[in-house]
Enzyme design. Sequence first.
Site, PDB file in Angstrom:
ATOM      1  CG  ASN A  38      -2.079  -0.962   1.058  1.00 10.07           C
ATOM      2  OD1 ASN A  38      -2.756  -0.929   0.040  1.00 10.07           O
ATOM      3  ND2 ASN A  38      -2.306  -1.829   2.044  1.00 10.07           N
ATOM      4  CB  SER A  43       6.011  16.213  -1.072  1.00 14.44           C
ATOM      5  OG  SER A  43       6.088  16.839   0.206  1.00 14.44           O
ATOM      6  CB  SER A  44       9.683  14.722  -2.933  1.00 20.23           C
ATOM      7  OG  SER A  44       8.364  14.404  -3.401  1.00 20.23           O
ATOM      8  CD  GLU A 100       8.388  13.466  -6.677  1.00 20.03           C
ATOM      9  OE1 GLU A 100       7.545  14.340  -6.936  1.00 20.03           O
ATOM     10  OE2 GLU A 100       9.049  13.484  -5.625  1.00 20.03           O
TER      11      GLU A 100
END
Lengths: 155, 155, 155
Positions: A38, A43-44, A100
């Site tokens: 799951n 962020s990141s 990303e």
Amino acid sequence: MIFKTPTTYHMTSGASEGFTVLNAFDGALMAAGIGNTNLVKMSSICPPHTREVSFVTLPHGALVPVAYASITCDKPGQVIAAGVAIAFPEDEDHAGLIMEYSAQDTRELVEAKVRKMAEEGMKMRGKKIKQIKSVAVEHLVSQCGAAFASVVLWD
Amino acid sequence: MIFKTPTTYHMTSGASEGFTVLNAFDGALMAAGIGNTNLVKMSSICPPHTREVSFVTLPHGALVPVAYASITCDKPGQVIAAGVAIAFPEDEDHAGLIMEYSAQDTRELVEAKVRKMAEEGMKMRGKKIKQIKSVAVEHLVSQCGAAFASVVLWD
Amino acid sequence: MIFKTPTTYHMTSGASEGFTVLNAFDGALMAAGIGNTNLVKMSSICPPHTREVSFVTLPHGALVPVAYASITCDKPGQVIAAGVAIAFPEDEDHAGLIMEYSAQDTRELVEAKVRKMAEEGMKMRGKKIKQIKSVAVEHLVSQCGAAFASVVLWD
């Protein structure tokens, strides 16, 4: 602290066709080796002093924090790609920055762009970069496809 | 309980330009003082008996539950704004309701709208409102910008 | 492990009108019985040996992992629907697969589609299916509405 801060990271990517875009996304997760978990999107940031692992054994159904890029497409013949990059600062007590990016474009272009994004983000922090790591994947859509790239954080 | 329920909340906002929309978003997080953390987005309740803090020290890379509004835009000259509001009920054992809103509009209009949303949401619960708190930020896009407003939950 | 792996699951759905699409979404969560919690969206596995519960008491403001489909719409007269399905494998040590789907379509069509998606996803894993469970809800938009269907994981 609400959640435990992760101590390891794992970079992985995958691509797949599927019955629907969500099935293709699910297939891409399986191709990336994290398909039965799951994913909790975040962020990141790569926490300082985190150790890279080349392989991670995640229990089925575990809740797994992850930064990821993904793209799905149902246009036969289209190239799609997804990539992630981490910029690590020279200052080892400072967090690494994950970026990303995904597009209807080649792996080469997507990976170059996401590395540049990580570089710019670390510049914004006024920190010298020690190293940039990245992973990206490209997929040629047959009927309905997905490309996925991620940094998995774990303990 | 899978996760610990938060005990404090912190309202913060920020805006930034950036190399890409994701870099601008990252810059907005830094402007808001939560830029080196891993935001886990959630919908949108302030637990009862939670205490407001004006400042929160989050370890680099920590996983942080947050309700937020954000907007990015690459149209030079465009105004963008993001806001969040919390409606607190008179009944102190009942949760507060967080609402998020963003638009290509001014801070004044976005903040008024998100406050109204929180008010309507508490009405829907049949609860009398004690107080509404809000925060919002506006940004004039130069090349590529982001506006971000949030309620951070922490322990 | 960063987060505890859930041990129970609960399938629920709801629909609502609202002042804005976010208020309608909030109303749909309340109709589904999980309106005063902080949903953390995740992709989309039912851990093995997880037990179904028909009712779940979630503390106000708790952070709750959930897989969900939702759709909002402000076109008066439009039908919208959201559904989720879980495919359970015969192999009880293997995870179940959750799929989510929503569309401007009837409940019947959305539920049939999401069940098929779960079936295809389990086929992709090369696993025989023991059972597919699903829940879906339909809503006729008056001014501004939302439909929501979910699998809540809890302990």
